[in-house]
Design a protein around this motif. Structure first.
Motif, PDB file in Angstrom:
ATOM      1  N   ALA A 105     -11.389  38.111  18.193  1.00  0.00           N
ATOM      2  CA  ALA A 105     -10.762  36.820  17.883  1.00  0.00           C
ATOM      3  C   ALA A 105      -9.338  36.829  18.408  1.00  0.00           C
ATOM      4  N   PHE A 106      -8.842  35.629  18.728  1.00  0.00           N
ATOM      5  CA  PHE A 106      -7.471  35.483  19.227  1.00  0.00           C
ATOM      6  C   PHE A 106      -6.968  34.096  18.831  1.00  0.00           C
ATOM      7  N   PHE A 107      -5.744  34.039  18.288  1.00  0.00           N
ATOM      8  CA  PHE A 107      -5.155  32.777  17.862  1.00  0.00           C
ATOM      9  C   PHE A 107      -3.697  32.739  18.325  1.00  0.00           C
ATOM     10  N   LEU A 108      -3.292  31.616  18.928  1.00  0.00           N
ATOM     11  CA  LEU A 108      -1.926  31.477  19.429  1.00  0.00           C
ATOM     12  C   LEU A 108      -1.494  30.023  19.345  1.00  0.00           C
ATOM     13  N   ALA A 109      -0.327  29.776  18.751  1.00  0.00           N
ATOM     14  CA  ALA A 109       0.263  28.439  18.692  1.00  0.00           C
ATOM     15  C   ALA A 109       1.615  28.464  19.393  1.00  0.00           C
ATOM     16  N   GLY A 110       2.049  27.312  19.876  1.00  0.00           N
ATOM     17  CA  GLY A 110       3.340  27.235  20.544  1.00  0.00           C
ATOM     18  C   GLY A 110       3.866  25.814  20.552  1.00  0.00           C
ATOM     19  N   SER A 111       5.155  25.682  20.782  1.00  0.00           N
ATOM     20  CA  SER A 111       5.760  24.359  20.861  1.00  0.00           C
ATOM     21  C   SER A 111       6.963  24.397  21.785  1.00  0.00           C
ATOM     22  N   ALA A 112       7.333  23.228  22.261  1.00  0.00           N
ATOM     23  CA  ALA A 112       8.536  23.060  23.086  1.00  0.00           C
ATOM     24  C   ALA A 112       9.247  21.796  22.613  1.00  0.00           C
ATOM     25  N   ARG A 113      10.581  21.858  22.558  1.00  0.00           N
ATOM     26  CA  ARG A 113      11.357  20.732  22.060  1.00  0.00           C
ATOM     27  C   ARG A 113      12.542  20.448  22.978  1.00  0.00           C
ATOM     28  N   ARG A 114      12.823  19.164  23.098  1.00  0.00           N
ATOM     29  CA  ARG A 114      14.046  18.720  23.779  1.00  0.00           C
ATOM     30  C   ARG A 114      14.533  17.472  23.081  1.00  0.00           C
ATOM     31  N   ASP A 115      15.747  17.583  22.508  1.00  0.00           N
ATOM     32  CA  ASP A 115      16.262  16.505  21.684  1.00  0.00           C
ATOM     33  C   ASP A 115      15.233  16.224  20.582  1.00  0.00           C
ATOM     34  N   ARG A 116      14.678  15.000  20.498  1.00  0.00           N
ATOM     35  CA  ARG A 116      13.690  14.704  19.462  1.00  0.00           C
ATOM     36  C   ARG A 116      12.257  14.756  19.979  1.00  0.00           C
ATOM     37  N   TRP A 117      12.066  15.036  21.263  1.00  0.00           N
ATOM     38  CA  TRP A 117      10.718  15.100  21.817  1.00  0.00           C
ATOM     39  C   TRP A 117      10.115  16.467  21.577  1.00  0.00           C
TER      40      TRP A 117
ATOM     41  N   PRO B 269      19.223  17.236   7.741  1.00  0.00           N
ATOM     42  CA  PRO B 269      19.591  18.658   7.756  1.00  0.00           C
ATOM     43  C   PRO B 269      18.513  19.577   7.180  1.00  0.00           C
ATOM     44  N   ASP B 270      17.817  19.131   6.120  1.00  0.00           N
ATOM     45  CA  ASP B 270      16.833  19.999   5.462  1.00  0.00           C
ATOM     46  C   ASP B 270      15.383  19.601   5.713  1.00  0.00           C
ATOM     47  N   HIS B 271      15.135  18.425   6.283  1.00  0.00           N
ATOM     48  CA  HIS B 271      13.766  17.966   6.479  1.00  0.00           C
ATOM     49  C   HIS B 271      13.634  17.281   7.835  1.00  0.00           C
ATOM     50  N   ARG B 272      12.610  17.684   8.586  1.00  0.00           N
ATOM     51  CA  ARG B 272      12.360  17.100   9.900  1.00  0.00           C
ATOM     52  C   ARG B 272      10.872  16.807  10.030  1.00  0.00           C
ATOM     53  N   LEU B 273      10.561  15.578  10.427  1.00  0.00           N
ATOM     54  CA  LEU B 273       9.173  15.130  10.503  1.00  0.00           C
ATOM     55  C   LEU B 273       8.837  14.722  11.932  1.00  0.00           C
TER      56      LEU B 273
ATOM     57  N   ASP C  81      20.734  19.845  24.656  1.00  0.00           N
ATOM     58  CA  ASP C  81      19.884  18.952  25.419  1.00  0.00           C
ATOM     59  C   ASP C  81      18.776  19.695  26.162  1.00  0.00           C
ATOM     60  N   GLY C  82      18.824  21.016  26.213  1.00  0.00           N
ATOM     61  CA  GLY C  82      17.820  21.776  26.936  1.00  0.00           C
ATOM     62  C   GLY C  82      16.560  21.979  26.117  1.00  0.00           C
ATOM     63  N   TRP C  83      15.542  22.489  26.785  1.00  0.00           N
ATOM     64  CA  TRP C  83      14.271  22.779  26.110  1.00  0.00           C
ATOM     65  C   TRP C  83      14.394  24.030  25.259  1.00  0.00           C
ATOM     66  N   ARG C  84      13.777  23.991  24.099  1.00  0.00           N
ATOM     67  CA  ARG C  84      13.672  25.151  23.212  1.00  0.00           C
ATOM     68  C   ARG C  84      12.194  25.429  22.965  1.00  0.00           C
ATOM     69  N   TYR C  85      11.823  26.702  22.962  1.00  0.00           N
ATOM     70  CA  TYR C  85      10.420  27.080  22.901  1.00  0.00           C
ATOM     71  C   TYR C  85      10.169  28.041  21.738  1.00  0.00           C
ATOM     72  N   GLN C  86       8.914  28.075  21.298  1.00  0.00           N
ATOM     73  CA  GLN C  86       8.498  29.098  20.347  1.00  0.00           C
ATOM     74  C   GLN C  86       7.013  29.403  20.533  1.00  0.00           C
TER      75      GLN C  86
ATOM     76  N   ALA D 204      -3.764  20.186  22.173  1.00  0.00           N
ATOM     77  CA  ALA D 204      -2.528  19.835  22.871  1.00  0.00           C
ATOM     78  C   ALA D 204      -2.076  18.472  22.377  1.00  0.00           C
ATOM     79  N   ALA D 205      -0.795  18.353  22.034  1.00  0.00           N
ATOM     80  CA  ALA D 205      -0.278  17.088  21.499  1.00  0.00           C
ATOM     81  C   ALA D 205       1.190  16.934  21.883  1.00  0.00           C
ATOM     82  N   ALA D 206       1.634  15.696  21.926  1.00  0.00           N
ATOM     83  CA  ALA D 206       3.030  15.369  22.212  1.00  0.00           C
ATOM     84  C   ALA D 206       3.488  14.326  21.211  1.00  0.00           C
ATOM     85  N   GLY D 207       4.779  14.375  20.870  1.00  0.00           N
ATOM     86  CA  GLY D 207       5.252  13.417  19.882  1.00  0.00           C
ATOM     87  C   GLY D 207       6.750  13.321  19.815  1.00  0.00           C
TER      88      GLY D 207
END
Length: 247
Positions: free
Chosen positions: A72-84, A128-132, A28-33, A118-121
């Motif tokens: 040049a500099f490029f950086l991507a990131g995401s955060a997840r909690r449950d399905r958010w 198990p093998d595919h997540r959209l 249930d906690g946040w996961r980051y990358q 910046a986006a949220a969804g």
């Protein structure tokens, strides 16, 4: 079961329940990358960086762009909690170019671009093998152009800023224990900022361990904007390499 075994059984049940509770709390906690990456993009299209200036058609390979690249500099990131899910992407590049207007008369040009997405969804498919993921957000642009003729003491400079609303979809698929793919597509602008913009990204990813992933793929980003005498109708595309740290 004898009476003396009851405390032991009860202890085992409580221990299992405690482990399950801890696992649920972790889930249930946040996961980051975070993913720093290199994008080896060429550029093609029509550009009029300053109002009143002529429109220039260009088609430059990554090798040509690299000759003019200052940084040049490029950086991507995401955060997840449950399905958010929250997603972000930052790009910055600075280029300069010099050409000859006449013998002894040089024209110097500089172009600096920054973009922040910046986006949220929400994860609408969780197999198990595919997540959209389906997301909505915005991409903010800042493009600074400068042209100068030092020998004639002439120069001009302009900065364009705008924000594009975007809709995005991200499909992550697992094929083998260590191999995954990512497909990202977004579309936006809708006349709010740019007339239109769209992007496609495809990567293959290899898990070195539980926290480190290496990626290789291809990215195409197009933007079309005609505003206040300036014009930007370009496409940037090329391979990319990245490393992702998950925590």
């Amino acid at each position: 079961m004898t009476t003396r075994h009851v405390p032991l059984a009860l202890g085992l049940v409580l221990a299992v329940q405690g482990m399950a509770s801890e696992a649920r709390a972790a889930d249930d906690g946040w996961r980051y990358q975070l993913t720093p990456y290199a994008w080896m993009a060429g550029v093609s299209g029509d550009v009029r960086p300053l109002a009143g200036a002529p429109t220039v058609s260009t088609s430059r390979s990554f090798g040509d762009v690299l000759d003019d690249l200052e940084g040049a500099f490029f950086l991507a990131g995401s955060a997840r909690r449950d399905r958010w899910v929250l997603f972000g992407d930052l790009t910055w590049a600075s280029l300069s170019h010099e050409s000859t207007l006449a013998p002894g008369v040089a024209v110097q040009g500089k172009l600096r671009q920054r973009s922040l997405t910046a986006a949220a969804g929400y994860q609408v498919v969780s197999e198990p093998d595919h997540r959209l993921d389906l997301l909505a957000g915005a991409r903010a642009w800042r493009i600074e152009a400068e042209v100068g003729v030092p020998a004639l003491a002439l120069g001009a400079r302009d900065t364009e800023r705008w924000v594009d609303p975007i809709l995005a979809a991200r499909l992550r698929s697992s094929w083998r224990p260590a191999w995954t793919t990512l497909l990202h597509a977004d579309v936006g602008g809708f006349g709010v900022g740019a007339d239109s913009t769209w992007q496609l990204v495809a990567t293959g990813n290899y898990a070195v361990n539980e926290t480190l992933y290496l990626s290789a793929g291809y990215r195409h980003l197009a933007v079309d904007r005609d505003e206040a005498g300036t014009r930007l109708d370009v496409a940037m595309s090329g391979p990319l390499l990245g490393a992702t740290w998950r925590f």
